[in-house]
Design a protein around this motif. Structure first.
Motif, PDB file in Angstrom:
ATOM      1  N   LEU A  69       0.829  -1.197   0.000  1.00 32.43           N
ATOM      2  CA  LEU A  69       0.000   0.000   0.000  1.00 32.43           C
ATOM      3  C   LEU A  69       0.870   1.256   0.000  1.00 32.43           C
ATOM      4  O   LEU A  69       2.093   1.182   0.120  1.00 32.43           O
ATOM      5  CB  LEU A  69      -0.927   0.008   1.220  1.00 32.43           C
ATOM      6  CG  LEU A  69      -1.836  -1.211   1.370  1.00 32.43           C
ATOM      7  CD1 LEU A  69      -2.685  -1.079   2.623  1.00 32.43           C
ATOM      8  CD2 LEU A  69      -2.721  -1.386   0.141  1.00 32.43           C
ATOM      9  N   GLN A  70       0.231   2.393  -0.123  1.00 30.52           N
ATOM     10  CA  GLN A  70       0.952   3.661  -0.112  1.00 30.52           C
ATOM     11  C   GLN A  70       1.611   3.887   1.253  1.00 30.52           C
ATOM     12  O   GLN A  70       1.087   3.469   2.279  1.00 30.52           O
ATOM     13  CB  GLN A  70       0.005   4.818  -0.419  1.00 30.52           C
ATOM     14  CG  GLN A  70      -0.584   4.786  -1.819  1.00 30.52           C
ATOM     15  CD  GLN A  70       0.498   4.949  -2.879  1.00 30.52           C
ATOM     16  OE1 GLN A  70       1.420   5.740  -2.722  1.00 30.52           O
ATOM     17  NE2 GLN A  70       0.383   4.194  -3.951  1.00 30.52           N
ATOM     18  N   PRO A 119      -6.395   0.143  -3.311  1.00 29.99           N
ATOM     19  CA  PRO A 119      -6.487   1.313  -4.197  1.00 29.99           C
ATOM     20  C   PRO A 119      -5.643   1.184  -5.456  1.00 29.99           C
ATOM     21  O   PRO A 119      -5.878   1.891  -6.435  1.00 29.99           O
ATOM     22  CB  PRO A 119      -5.984   2.461  -3.315  1.00 29.99           C
ATOM     23  CG  PRO A 119      -5.213   1.818  -2.217  1.00 29.99           C
ATOM     24  CD  PRO A 119      -5.804   0.481  -2.003  1.00 29.99           C
ATOM     25  N   ASP A 120      -4.674   0.262  -5.451  1.00 21.59           N
ATOM     26  CA  ASP A 120      -3.873  -0.008  -6.647  1.00 21.59           C
ATOM     27  C   ASP A 120      -4.697  -0.911  -7.563  1.00 21.59           C
ATOM     28  O   ASP A 120      -4.820  -2.116  -7.332  1.00 21.59           O
ATOM     29  CB  ASP A 120      -2.556  -0.686  -6.253  1.00 21.59           C
ATOM     30  CG  ASP A 120      -1.678  -1.001  -7.463  1.00 21.59           C
ATOM     31  OD1 ASP A 120      -2.091  -0.701  -8.611  1.00 21.59           O
ATOM     32  OD2 ASP A 120      -0.584  -1.554  -7.261  1.00 21.59           O
ATOM     33  N   ARG A 121      -5.285  -0.329  -8.593  1.00 23.34           N
ATOM     34  CA  ARG A 121      -6.210  -1.083  -9.446  1.00 23.34           C
ATOM     35  C   ARG A 121      -5.544  -2.215 -10.217  1.00 23.34           C
ATOM     36  O   ARG A 121      -6.219  -3.135 -10.669  1.00 23.34           O
ATOM     37  CB  ARG A 121      -6.898  -0.130 -10.446  1.00 23.34           C
ATOM     38  CG  ARG A 121      -7.606   1.089  -9.853  1.00 23.34           C
ATOM     39  CD  ARG A 121      -8.277   0.814  -8.525  1.00 23.34           C
ATOM     40  NE  ARG A 121      -9.337  -0.194  -8.595  1.00 23.34           N
ATOM     41  CZ  ARG A 121      -9.944  -0.699  -7.544  1.00 23.34           C
ATOM     42  NH1 ARG A 121      -9.601  -0.326  -6.330  1.00 23.34           N
ATOM     43  NH2 ARG A 121     -10.887  -1.608  -7.695  1.00 23.34           N
ATOM     44  N   SER A 144      -0.819 -11.024  -9.535  1.00 25.08           N
ATOM     45  CA  SER A 144       0.375 -11.568  -8.878  1.00 25.08           C
ATOM     46  C   SER A 144       0.781 -10.729  -7.671  1.00 25.08           C
ATOM     47  O   SER A 144       0.446  -9.545  -7.571  1.00 25.08           O
ATOM     48  CB  SER A 144       1.535 -11.629  -9.882  1.00 25.08           C
ATOM     49  OG  SER A 144       1.843 -10.318 -10.353  1.00 25.08           O
ATOM     50  N   GLU A 145       1.508 -11.340  -6.771  1.00 28.72           N
ATOM     51  CA  GLU A 145       1.989 -10.650  -5.577  1.00 28.72           C
ATOM     52  C   GLU A 145       3.310  -9.946  -5.873  1.00 28.72           C
ATOM     53  O   GLU A 145       4.181 -10.506  -6.534  1.00 28.72           O
ATOM     54  CB  GLU A 145       2.180 -11.657  -4.440  1.00 28.72           C
ATOM     55  CG  GLU A 145       2.604 -11.049  -3.126  1.00 28.72           C
ATOM     56  CD  GLU A 145       2.727 -12.096  -2.028  1.00 28.72           C
ATOM     57  OE1 GLU A 145       1.710 -12.391  -1.377  1.00 28.72           O
ATOM     58  OE2 GLU A 145       3.842 -12.640  -1.846  1.00 28.72           O
ATOM     59  N   GLU A 146       3.452  -8.709  -5.406  1.00 31.29           N
ATOM     60  CA  GLU A 146       4.700  -7.982  -5.610  1.00 31.29           C
ATOM     61  C   GLU A 146       5.820  -8.597  -4.781  1.00 31.29           C
ATOM     62  O   GLU A 146       5.588  -9.174  -3.713  1.00 31.29           O
ATOM     63  CB  GLU A 146       4.537  -6.517  -5.174  1.00 31.29           C
ATOM     64  CG  GLU A 146       3.787  -5.643  -6.143  1.00 31.29           C
ATOM     65  CD  GLU A 146       3.832  -4.178  -5.711  1.00 31.29           C
ATOM     66  OE1 GLU A 146       4.830  -3.498  -5.992  1.00 31.29           O
ATOM     67  OE2 GLU A 146       2.852  -3.737  -5.094  1.00 31.29           O
ATOM     68  N   SER A 147       7.030  -8.443  -5.277  1.00 28.68           N
ATOM     69  CA  SER A 147       8.180  -8.916  -4.509  1.00 28.68           C
ATOM     70  C   SER A 147       8.506  -7.887  -3.429  1.00 28.68           C
ATOM     71  O   SER A 147       8.364  -6.684  -3.631  1.00 28.68           O
ATOM     72  CB  SER A 147       9.393  -9.126  -5.423  1.00 28.68           C
ATOM     73  OG  SER A 147       9.719  -7.913  -6.080  1.00 28.68           O
TER      74      SER A 147
END
Length: 281
Positions: A61-62, A80-82, A90-93
């Motif tokens: 998140l921000q 909120p990240d569309r 996918s999941e961010e690293s």
């Protein structure tokens, strides 16, 4: 030799310059503190886990997100990240760095309790002495054992509180804050603190720290105290309120007794200013 009025004028000028200098120093300190807080918030990567059983992915998140205000049943759909607002994304690293398991960051609105007191509204904030807002029992621990909070309401106060005695603000309400009969005497002060918390609840993390933080409110209290020394009442009238006595305040040494009336802890003198000169009224 200076007359009594001239001596009083000199004393007023001296205190006025002293007050202004003190305020400038305090405002500079506050500005530096706010810049440090902004830097800390921006440098913090905030992650939350989707609670959907078939997902359980972590979403970034921000930096200025108030994690303590997120619902316990948070899912990817609330992201909120569309680009990652669905579980199929996918999941961010995760970048390498300090990992902490906590929803509390500077500015988070909470209930905190100390022995003998009710649960009390507070905001998580850096200790101005240690420059940290959380502590760990061991360096390898992921869960903080204590947080530093600034309590809302008056008078302004702060403390380190054990993690088990801190709850997110949405998890408790005023009706359940008083937990014993011995705490009943705090209800009025508690109500005032809850009113302040309601204002803080509408603000962002950054605004909360700026408006309700320890340093901001301490400086505000000091300025209010200083403003009682010299206060403009009307166009050319002044009211001079002096704390202390002749042994503690040099202004008292120049005040004729007949112009002094004692009121509570202050000595008040009504003055009139014309063309830069002070006259007793």
């Amino acid at each position: 030799m200076l007359s009594e009025v001239e001596q009083l004028q000199t004393s007023i000028d001296h205190v006025s310059h002293k007050v202004e200098g003190s305020r400038e120093t305090q405002k500079k300190r506050l500005q530096d503190e706010e810049e440090d807080q902004d830097s800390d918030l921006s440098a913090c990567d905030c992650w939350v886990q989707c609670c959907a059983p078939d997902c359980r992915k972590w979403r970034k998140l921000q930096p200025l997100t108030d994690l303590s205000a997120l619902p316990e049943d948070w899912t990817c759909q609330l992201n909120p990240d569309r680009t990652r607002s669905v579980c199929a994304a996918s999941e961010e690293s995760c970048s390498e760095g300090e990992e902490v398991w906590s929803s509390l960051v500077p500015g988070a609105l909470v209930w905190a309790q100390q022995p003998g007191y009710p649960w009390w509204p507070a905001i998580v904030e850096k200790d101005p002495d240690t420059k940290s807002f959380r502590q760990f029992k061991k360096k390898t621990d992921l869960d903080p054992c204590r947080y530093h909070v600034t309590y809302l309401g008056e008078p302004v106060s702060r403390a380190w509180v054990t993690s088990s005695k801190i709850q997110p603000y949405t998890h408790l309400d005023q009706s359940r804050a008083v937990t014993s009969k011995s705490q009943e005497s705090y209800r009025k002060k508690l109500s005032e603190a809850v009113t302040m918390a309601a204002r803080a609840h509408k603000a962002s993390l950054k605004t909360r720290l700026s408006m309700f933080g320890w340093l901001t409110r301490t400086i505000s209290d000091r300025e209010s105290s200083e403003d009682t020394d010299i206060a403009v009442l009307s166009g050319d009238s002044w009211c001079w309120s002096v704390r202390g006595d002749k042994t503690t305040n040099p202004v008292m040494q120049h005040l004729p007794a007949k112009y002094i009336c004692v009121s509570s802890e202050f000595v008040k003198v009504r003055l009139r200013v014309e063309n830069g000169k002070v006259y007793f009224q």
